[in-house]
Scaffold this motif. Sequence first.
Motif, PDB file in Angstrom:
ATOM      1  N   PRO A 222       0.806  -1.224   0.000  1.00  0.00           N
ATOM      2  CA  PRO A 222       0.000   0.000   0.000  1.00  0.00           C
ATOM      3  C   PRO A 222       0.838   1.273   0.000  1.00  0.00           C
ATOM      4  CG  PRO A 222      -0.904  -1.595   1.540  1.00  0.00           C
ATOM      5  CD  PRO A 222       0.401  -2.159   1.070  1.00  0.00           C
ATOM      6  N   ALA A 223       2.053   1.206   0.549  1.00  0.00           N
ATOM      7  CA  ALA A 223       2.935   2.385   0.551  1.00  0.00           C
ATOM      8  C   ALA A 223       3.190   2.893  -0.863  1.00  0.00           C
ATOM      9  CB  ALA A 223       4.258   2.053   1.236  1.00  0.00           C
ATOM     10  N   GLY A 240      -4.260  -1.515  -7.538  1.00  0.00           N
ATOM     11  CA  GLY A 240      -4.611  -0.930  -6.244  1.00  0.00           C
ATOM     12  C   GLY A 240      -5.288  -1.864  -5.271  1.00  0.00           C
ATOM     13  N   VAL A 241      -5.327  -3.167  -5.564  1.00  0.00           N
ATOM     14  CA  VAL A 241      -6.133  -4.080  -4.743  1.00  0.00           C
ATOM     15  C   VAL A 241      -5.591  -4.260  -3.330  1.00  0.00           C
ATOM     16  CG1 VAL A 241      -7.130  -5.342  -6.688  1.00  0.00           C
ATOM     17  CG2 VAL A 241      -4.902  -6.059  -5.777  1.00  0.00           C
ATOM     18  N   ARG A 242      -4.313  -3.938  -3.113  1.00  0.00           N
ATOM     19  CA  ARG A 242      -3.756  -4.095  -1.768  1.00  0.00           C
ATOM     20  C   ARG A 242      -4.063  -2.905  -0.860  1.00  0.00           C
ATOM     21  NH1 ARG A 242       2.193  -6.319  -1.365  1.00  0.00           N
ATOM     22  NH2 ARG A 242       1.494  -6.373   0.811  1.00  0.00           N
ATOM     23  N   CYS A 243      -4.835  -1.966  -1.345  1.00  0.00           N
ATOM     24  CA  CYS A 243      -5.183  -0.805  -0.522  1.00  0.00           C
ATOM     25  C   CYS A 243      -5.924  -1.201   0.741  1.00  0.00           C
ATOM     26  CB  CYS A 243      -6.005   0.193  -1.331  1.00  0.00           C
ATOM     27  SG  CYS A 243      -7.684  -0.357  -1.747  1.00  0.00           S
ATOM     28  N   ALA A 247      -6.191   1.003   6.338  1.00  0.00           N
ATOM     29  CA  ALA A 247      -7.504   1.619   6.554  1.00  0.00           C
ATOM     30  C   ALA A 247      -7.500   3.104   6.221  1.00  0.00           C
ATOM     31  CB  ALA A 247      -7.947   1.403   8.002  1.00  0.00           C
ATOM     32  N   ASP A 248      -6.417   3.794   6.561  1.00  0.00           N
ATOM     33  CA  ASP A 248      -6.343   5.229   6.262  1.00  0.00           C
ATOM     34  C   ASP A 248      -6.327   5.467   4.758  1.00  0.00           C
ATOM     35  OD1 ASP A 248      -6.310   5.878   8.946  1.00  0.00           O
ATOM     36  OD2 ASP A 248      -4.120   6.004   9.062  1.00  0.00           O
ATOM     37  N   LEU A 249      -5.653   4.594   4.029  1.00  0.00           N
ATOM     38  CA  LEU A 249      -5.594   4.717   2.578  1.00  0.00           C
ATOM     39  C   LEU A 249      -6.973   4.483   1.966  1.00  0.00           C
ATOM     40  CD1 LEU A 249      -4.082   5.002  -0.088  1.00  0.00           C
ATOM     41  CD2 LEU A 249      -3.447   2.577   0.091  1.00  0.00           C
TER      42      LEU A 249
END
Length: 356
Positions: A222-223, A240-243, A247-249
């Motif tokens: 996510p970073a 983007g599936v690992r977003c 939770a903040d992302l």
Amino acid sequence: MTAALLTGMTTARLDAIDPARLPALLRQMPKAELHIHIEGSLEPELIFKLAQRNGVTLPYPSIEALRAAYAFTDLQSFLDIYYAGASVLLKEEDFFDMAWAYLGKAAADNVVHTEIFFDPQTHTARGVPFETVIKGLNHAVHRAHTGLGVSAKLILCFLRHLSEEEAFATLEKALPWRHHFIGVGLDSSEVGHPPSKFERVFARCRELGLHVVAHAGEEGPPAYIHEALDLLKTERIDHGVRCLEDADLVERLAETRIPLTVCPLSNTKLCVFPTMADHNLPALLDAGLCAMVNSDDPAYFGGYMNQNFIELFAALPQLTARHAYQLARNSFEASFVGEEQKRAWVHQLDAVFNAG
């Protein structure tokens, strides 16, 4: 896209649609494809045809042998074959033939708009001039408007396993053809090549008025999505599936409506998810994210747009007509076209679901 665009379809109407009608609706509904690598649409049959036409010797004895090699364990194992397949693309007509074949399949799947990624560095590294690549692709894109009724645009992608300096050099080669593409992207091997590596070149692209997108959060963490947003200032996140690991992302993506161009068959073929039934697209939608379905590299991953929709919905029975409508609507919202055109496509979408 504002809610005012969506008044033609109500939740109650969507919930009243017979689930047995869903497969037909998935095929019939108009949709946009925003994550398609044109080199990844190169089918084995066309690879062998172009190899014969151009006198290129392939490391596979037959179409069947090449297709049998499509047993990928991760992104890199796919990229190795992907780049080998691209070796047959040498002339302007080759690039036209490849793009025209994809656009015909898109039209058959009721894709009304597509924003096509192309990788010039894959070809210029082999001595193919940038002009050859862009002219062949652009010919197909323009012909699609009148010949197929498909709106199509091009997005130039930088290969992230190469240096930022090489990306700058590619951009300079592309500038005389600036009017032939609408934006830039970032693709190829994600792990070990964070978006921050290309911060300066993306700043230059934004100065030029180009749209900017980037692959992030497929195999990378996510970073990388944070970096793409904060440093590259991307307007869309490809994959983007690992977003969901951050939770903040997720809250940020929901609030800003930053689109995620999700590719279900690709994700399962490259083992991002063990099976389609494990895919997190329902959770992305439940989180209020602007996610949509795309085919990525359809010749290698087992299907174009409609096949992705059909297999996704078959594997995940919790997905309903409401989700199908949302996915198609999201694809229009995320496209780089004017609001008037988006409204026209949403009206077409409403008509299909009202008839359903």
